[in-house]
Design an enzyme around this catalytic site. Structure first.
Site, PDB file in Angstrom:
ATOM      1  N   ARG A  25      52.795  30.416  25.012  1.00 30.32           N
ATOM      2  CA  ARG A  25      51.771  31.433  25.375  1.00 30.32           C
ATOM      3  C   ARG A  25      50.401  30.363  25.098  1.00 30.32           C
ATOM      4  O   ARG A  25      49.399  30.628  25.889  1.00 30.32           O
ATOM      5  CB  ARG A  25      50.909  32.853  24.734  1.00 30.32           C
ATOM      6  CG  ARG A  25      49.843  34.027  25.044  1.00 30.32           C
ATOM      7  CD  ARG A  25      50.548  34.887  23.686  1.00 30.32           C
ATOM      8  NE  ARG A  25      48.766  35.703  23.665  1.00 30.32           N
ATOM      9  CZ  ARG A  25      48.107  35.424  23.250  1.00 30.32           C
ATOM     10  NH1 ARG A  25      48.251  34.692  22.366  1.00 30.32           N
ATOM     11  NH2 ARG A  25      47.346  36.054  23.569  1.00 30.32           N
ATOM     12  N   ASP A 133      65.211  26.640  10.707  1.00 23.47           N
ATOM     13  CA  ASP A 133      65.967  26.202   9.373  1.00 23.47           C
ATOM     14  C   ASP A 133      64.818  25.086   8.292  1.00 23.47           C
ATOM     15  O   ASP A 133      64.736  24.176   7.644  1.00 23.47           O
ATOM     16  CB  ASP A 133      66.712  24.715   9.813  1.00 23.47           C
ATOM     17  CG  ASP A 133      67.810  25.195  10.445  1.00 23.47           C
ATOM     18  OD1 ASP A 133      68.036  26.828   9.898  1.00 23.47           O
ATOM     19  OD2 ASP A 133      69.456  24.470  10.746  1.00 23.47           O
ATOM     20  N   GLY A 176      70.946  27.544   8.152  1.00 24.55           N
ATOM     21  CA  GLY A 176      70.651  26.348   7.566  1.00 24.55           C
ATOM     22  C   GLY A 176      71.818  25.717   7.447  1.00 24.55           C
ATOM     23  O   GLY A 176      72.748  24.905   6.175  1.00 24.55           O
ATOM     24  N   GLU A 228      73.927  28.326   5.248  1.00 23.79           N
ATOM     25  CA  GLU A 228      75.839  27.934   5.305  1.00 23.79           C
ATOM     26  C   GLU A 228      76.302  26.254   5.165  1.00 23.79           C
ATOM     27  O   GLU A 228      77.611  26.517   5.345  1.00 23.79           O
ATOM     28  CB  GLU A 228      75.117  28.285   6.939  1.00 23.79           C
ATOM     29  CG  GLU A 228      75.744  27.947   7.948  1.00 23.79           C
ATOM     30  CD  GLU A 228      75.111  27.708   9.135  1.00 23.79           C
ATOM     31  OE1 GLU A 228      74.011  28.046   9.430  1.00 23.79           O
ATOM     32  OE2 GLU A 228      75.748  27.538  10.412  1.00 23.79           O
TER      33      GLU A 228
HETATM   34  O1  F6P Z   1      69.292  24.756  13.618  1.00 23.95           O
HETATM   35  C1  F6P Z   1      69.113  26.789  13.706  1.00 23.95           C
HETATM   36  C2  F6P Z   1      70.338  26.886  13.025  1.00 23.95           C
HETATM   37  O2  F6P Z   1      70.209  28.588  13.362  1.00 23.95           O
HETATM   38  C3  F6P Z   1      71.328  27.054  12.828  1.00 23.95           C
HETATM   39  O3  F6P Z   1      70.976  27.116  11.006  1.00 23.95           O
HETATM   40  C4  F6P Z   1      72.950  26.941  12.756  1.00 23.95           C
HETATM   41  O4  F6P Z   1      73.483  26.907  11.634  1.00 23.95           O
HETATM   42  C5  F6P Z   1      72.734  26.807  14.100  1.00 23.95           C
HETATM   43  O5  F6P Z   1      71.312  26.618  14.303  1.00 23.95           O
HETATM   44  C6  F6P Z   1      73.166  28.085  14.688  1.00 23.95           C
HETATM   45  O6  F6P Z   1      73.352  27.190  16.634  1.00 23.95           O
HETATM   46  P1  F6P Z   1      74.034  28.249  17.089  1.00 23.95           P
HETATM   47  O7  F6P Z   1      73.130  29.027  17.599  1.00 23.95           O
HETATM   48  O8  F6P Z   1      74.487  26.779  18.749  1.00 23.95           O
HETATM   49  O9  F6P Z   1      75.409  28.830  16.948  1.00 23.95           O
END
Ligand code: F6P
Length: 329
Positions: A25, A133, A176, A228
């Site tokens: 936007r 992230d 993350g 993660e």
């Molecule tokens: O980079 C952002 C993120 O949300 C990460 O934290 C996560 O590991 C990844 O994307 C997940 O990706 P996808 O949506 O492709 O599963």
């Protein structure tokens, strides 16, 4: 002297992040303010290759500031990683006489942008950090991080109720892939009993020691936030391992918050951040900037070359981590 910019395009790429719509936007509205023609590209770089490019009017970005996701959709494009894919994308942009592009995304987005500009140096590109992230070098915050943390905190608050009622230990996994920013901020804000992040070498034995120490003050339940991308394995393996060494709780449970963190209405902070960065990205093009990410540092607009944004590592706030460990006790 570089060519005057008349037509620009905007896209969102990589994982979506709440606030991307607010950024779109701001880009569109400031482009109009400067009499630029503005185009939206659907599905990130993939749409650039498919030629999914359409003219945007200011009315197209009305009523979106509060919406999660991205009206332009997004994708992780494998084809854009190839010279052939980038060539088709470049030709599609040229067919529309587009001079410059604003890309909202993360590391993968800027890696693609950097490659594209090396091959097509007559083109201009500005990046806006959009990833939950918050792991991008050159900006204190990226769009979506604040909302993702708020989502996780809300979830952990709810888990706390049931953990307390049942005297249970919970391991809660937050997103993350390579970074612990969401985990650390969630742990602090939700008052967690521990946090495991990729930026810190803490062993599971250390974690068990910490939990045992907390239990001494008659703490009958606990919540540990696990990023993660932590180095110790999956959250299920961690729960299993800790469960074998500890019998302080009635039970051990795992919750993975997952993609819930990627959706939802952006927080006020993310809306303001996205508006500032979207607005600044258009100004950046107009003052002749190129191949940079527009970020925010100490409350000021800060430009970081794509090269630095993708190759340098953001300094992790170790003091914040130290504080989190102390307050968890
Ligand atoms: O980079 C952002 C993120 O949300 C990460 O934290 C996560 O590991 C990844 O994307 C997940 O990706 P996808 O949506 O492709 O599963």
């Amino acid at each position: 002297m570089s060519k005057e910019i008349k037509r620009i395009a905007v896209l969102t790429s990589g994982g979506d992040a709440p606030g991307m719509n607010a950024a779109i936007r701001a880009v569109v509205r400031n482009a109009f303010n400067n009499d630029l023609h503005i185009y939206g590209i659907n599905r990130g770089y993939e749409g650039m290759i498919e030629g999914s490019i359409k003219r945007l009017e200011t009315s197209d970005v009305g009523n979106i500031i509060h919406r999660g996701g991205t009206i332009l959709k997004t994708a992780r494009s494998k084809r854009f990683m190839t010279p052939e894919g980038r060539k088709i994308a470049y030709e599609n942009l040229r067919d529309h006489d587009i001079d410059a592009l604003i890309a909202v995304g993360g590391n993968g987005t800027f890696t693609g942008a950097n490659k594209f500009l090396q091959e097509y140096p007559d083109f201009k590109m500005i990046g806006i950090p959009g990833t939950i992230d918050n792991d991008l070098y050159g900006t204190d915050f990226s769009i979506g991080f604040d909302t993702a943390v708020n989502t996780s905190v809300e979830a952990v608050d709810k888990i706390r109720d049931t953990a307390d009622s049942h005297n249970r230990l919970f391991f809660v996994e937050v997103m993350g892939r390579h970074s612990g920013y969401i985990a650390l901020h969630t742990a602090i804000a939700a008052g967690a009993g521990g946090v495991l992040i990729p930026e810190e070498d803490i062993s599971l034995d250390d974690l068990v020691r910490l939990l045992k120490r907390s239990a001494k003050r008659a703490k009958l339940f606990s919540i540990v936030i696990v990023a993660e991308g932590n180095k110790m394995g999956t959250v299920y393996d961690i729960a299993d391992h800790v469960g074998k060494q500890i019998d302080l709780y009635d039970d051990i449970k795992v919750t993975v918050i997952g993609h819930l963190q990627r959706g939802g209405s952006p927080s006020g902070f993310d809306r303001v951040l996205a508006s500032i960065l979207g607005f600044a990205s258009v100004e950046a093009l107009l003052i002749g900037k190129n191949s940079v990410m527009v970020g925010i540092r100490n409350n000021n607009i800060h430009y970081t070359t794509f090269e630095d944004a993708i190759s340098k590592k953001k300094t992790f706030n170790k003091e914040l981590l130290r504080m989190a460990h102390i307050l968890a006790q």
